[in-house]
Write a protein that holds these residues in place. Structure first.
Motif, mmCIF file in Angstrom:
data_model
loop_
_atom_site.group_PDB
_atom_site.id
_atom_site.type_symbol
_atom_site.label_atom_id
_atom_site.label_comp_id
_atom_site.label_asym_id
_atom_site.label_seq_id
_atom_site.Cartn_x
_atom_site.Cartn_y
_atom_site.Cartn_z
ATOM 1 N N LEU A 45 0.827 -1.213 0.000
ATOM 2 C CA LEU A 45 0.000 0.000 0.000
ATOM 3 C C LEU A 45 0.857 1.257 0.000
ATOM 4 N N GLY A 46 1.914 1.249 0.777
ATOM 5 C CA GLY A 46 2.828 2.392 0.796
ATOM 6 C C GLY A 46 3.458 2.627 -0.562
ATOM 7 N N TRP A 47 3.843 1.536 -1.227
ATOM 8 C CA TRP A 47 4.434 1.650 -2.560
ATOM 9 C C TRP A 47 3.398 2.155 -3.564
ATOM 10 N N LEU A 48 2.201 1.590 -3.529
ATOM 11 C CA LEU A 48 1.153 1.991 -4.472
ATOM 12 C C LEU A 48 0.708 3.433 -4.271
ATOM 13 N N LEU A 49 0.440 3.814 -3.031
ATOM 14 C CA LEU A 49 -0.185 5.105 -2.755
ATOM 15 C C LEU A 49 0.798 6.220 -2.411
ATOM 16 N N GLY A 50 2.007 5.869 -1.994
ATOM 17 C CA GLY A 50 2.926 6.919 -1.579
ATOM 18 C C GLY A 50 4.224 7.003 -2.355
ATOM 19 N N LEU A 51 4.575 5.928 -3.060
ATOM 20 C CA LEU A 51 5.865 5.909 -3.749
ATOM 21 C C LEU A 51 5.746 5.783 -5.268
ATOM 22 N N GLY A 52 4.576 6.033 -5.791
ATOM 23 C CA GLY A 52 4.413 6.070 -7.241
ATOM 24 C C GLY A 52 4.053 4.752 -7.894
ATOM 25 N N GLY A 53 3.835 3.711 -7.122
ATOM 26 C CA GLY A 53 3.492 2.413 -7.696
ATOM 27 C C GLY A 53 2.198 2.428 -8.478
ATOM 28 N N TYR A 54 1.202 3.113 -7.957
ATOM 29 C CA TYR A 54 -0.092 3.153 -8.649
ATOM 30 C C TYR A 54 0.065 3.787 -10.030
#
Length: 131
Positions: free
Chosen positions: A117-126
């Motif tokens: 979730l951190g990667w998707l929503l905060g680190l550009g993963g999404y």
């Protein structure tokens, strides 16, 4: 490099939160930790734990580009990226330690879920997967 929180609806964030809890967090942890590692109650020798953990780590890293090649085609570039795979290796090591120390699936599932979730929503993963 500046990363912004993606401009997505709260409904999509809610769905992502639920979906990522099931897959990848729970599904991958069941396979890569619970099935491949000895349980705490087995009192396996350290050598066996290290060999099992190494096999699990290697399979976890290889799994990501294969998953992208066959199932999540829009993730091919990302899931083959050295930085992403290094992060996945770090996650696998942390989840392995959590499982071996606790003997429970819950700590690695929660760690994996929060990491994704951190990667998707905060680190550009999404943005990488859905833009």
């Amino acid at each position: 490099m500046r990363t912004e929180i993606p401009n997505i609806s709260s409904t999509v964030i809610f769905r992502l939160t639920l979906i990522t809890l099931l897959f990848p967090a729970t599904a991958e942890e069941l396979f890569f930790r619970v099935l491949l590692l000895p349980h705490k109650t087995e009192q396996a020798p350290l050598t066996y734990q290290l060999i099992s953990a190494s096999i699990s780590l290697i399979l976890f890293i290889i799994y990501h580009p294969l998953n992208a090649a066959f199932f999540i085609r829009n993730a091919r570039t990302t899931f083959s990226n050295f930085v992403f795979l290094t992060s996945a290796a770090f996650l696998a090591i942390v989840c392995t330690i959590a499982y071996l120390k606790s003997g429970s699936i819950y700590p690695p599932v929660i760690l994996h879920w929060v990491f994704v979730l951190g990667w998707l929503l905060g680190l550009g993963g999404y943005q990488r997967l859905y833009s």
